[in-house]
Design an enzyme around this catalytic site. Structure first.
Site, PDB file in Angstrom:
ATOM      1  N   ARG A   1       0.865  -1.188   0.000  1.00 16.02           N
ATOM      2  CA  ARG A   1       0.000   0.000   0.000  1.00 16.02           C
ATOM      3  C   ARG A   1       0.894   1.229   0.000  1.00 16.02           C
ATOM      4  NH1 ARG A   1      -2.897  -2.996  -1.654  1.00 16.02           N
ATOM      5  NH2 ARG A   1      -4.843  -3.877  -0.848  1.00 16.02           N
TER       6      ARG A   1
ATOM      7  N   GLU B   1      -1.636   7.818  -5.496  1.00 16.19           N
ATOM      8  CA  GLU B   1      -1.762   7.229  -6.828  1.00 16.19           C
ATOM      9  C   GLU B   1      -3.148   7.376  -7.436  1.00 16.19           C
ATOM     10  OE1 GLU B   1      -2.763   2.565  -6.315  1.00 16.19           O
ATOM     11  OE2 GLU B   1      -0.793   3.144  -5.578  1.00 16.19           O
TER      12      GLU B   1
ATOM     13  N   HIS C   1       1.054   0.122 -10.130  1.00 15.64           N
ATOM     14  CA  HIS C   1       0.158  -0.775  -9.394  1.00 15.64           C
ATOM     15  C   HIS C   1      -0.257  -1.947 -10.274  1.00 15.64           C
ATOM     16  CE1 HIS C   1      -2.645  -0.690  -5.677  1.00 15.64           C
ATOM     17  NE2 HIS C   1      -2.388  -1.940  -6.031  1.00 15.64           N
TER      18      HIS C   1
END
Length: 274
Positions: free
Chosen positions: A178, A207, A239
């Site tokens: 995370r 993000e 990601h």
């Protein structure tokens, strides 16, 4: 999903929210609990996908593969600036020994690394994977550190200026968990000071306005992220650690199973958050 969204869903009769992710920090759980809305997730779609991506970041940073790729495309075959090190015999700290952390640890043991794992709720599989157990503070002092933790109030900015200052000079930090586990501004300062030798990120704390979008024709408004991109020893992916065909199949299957169980009034096994 904030309190207002959950309240709106509750008014139209929604009693279960099914996520397609393992993380649930984007859902206001207190509100869901108060409204009697169940929140289900996909807790372990592919720990191998995420762990293997973390290893890929380590290998790319260590051997400068991203820089070498661009050089060769320009017919530049010089080796200057591409010096790496053997992973064999290196110390690796893993914070979080759940499914992803345990897989990552086993892979690094396979490379011949000394692996030290920390977790407030230790996974009994970790010692059998060739890992020694330790504290998070000790893990930060290892040559390579990788958190594999959920984002909670207790883990927000777990890797802050103090944690970074305790690392061995030149340490490598990898984060595929995370974004907000890492204090990005503190990481930039550690990079500038030479304390942090390499930084590999598949997640970033801001993000939401960047990842999964094609912004190639835009000027990035995030000055912190833009600063990260200026460092030659920083490698960022958008990601995508979870993004394998195997993982997507498991996400779809678990999501459908969660929806079916909710519709039929059956328990959603271990996938229920609240």
């Amino acid at each position: 999903m904030g309190a207002a969204s959950l309240a709106a869903l509750h008014r139209v009769g929604v009693r279960t929210v099914v996520l397609r992710s393992a993380g649930f920090n984007h859902v206001h759980l207190d509100t869901a609990r108060a409204l009697g809305i169940g929140v289900a997730r996909v807790p372990a779609y592919s720990p191998h996908a995420v762990a293997e991506h973390a290893v890929g970041l380590i290998l790319a940073l260590n051997r400068h593969l991203h820089r070498a790729y661009n050089r060769v495309r320009e017919n530049n075959f010089a080796l200057s600036g591409l010096l790496g090190f053997d992973l064999h015999g290196r110390r690796v700290g893993v914070v979080g020994t759940g499914a992803i952390g345990a897989v990552f640890a086993r892979i690094m043991v396979g490379f011949g690394c000394e692996v030290v794992a920390a977790d407030p709720y230790p996974d009994p599989r970790a010692p059998r994977s060739g890992c020694a157990t330790s504290s998070a503070t000790s893990c930060w002092r290892r040559a390579t550190s990788s958190p594999a933790l959920p984002l909670t109030p207790d883990t927000h900015h777990l890797i802050d200026a103090a944690a970074l200052a305790s690392m061995t000079p030149g340490a490598m930090l990898i984060n595929t968990s995370r974004g907000a586990l890492v204090d990005t501004v503190a990481a930039i300062e550690a990079l500038k000071a030479g304390r942090l030798g390499h930084l590999g990120l598949d997640v970033y704390e801001e993000e939401g306005d960047l990842f999964y979008e094609d912004l190639s024709n835009n000027v990035l408004g995030d000055d912190v992220f833009a600063r990260l991109l200026t460092f030659p020893n920083v490698l960022i992916t958008g990601h995508q650690a979870f993004f394998t065909a195997d993982a997507l199949e498991r996400i779809a299957a678990t999501t459908v199973a969660n929806l079916t169980a909710a519709e039929q009034g059956r328990p959603i096994a271990d996938n229920l958050v609240v």
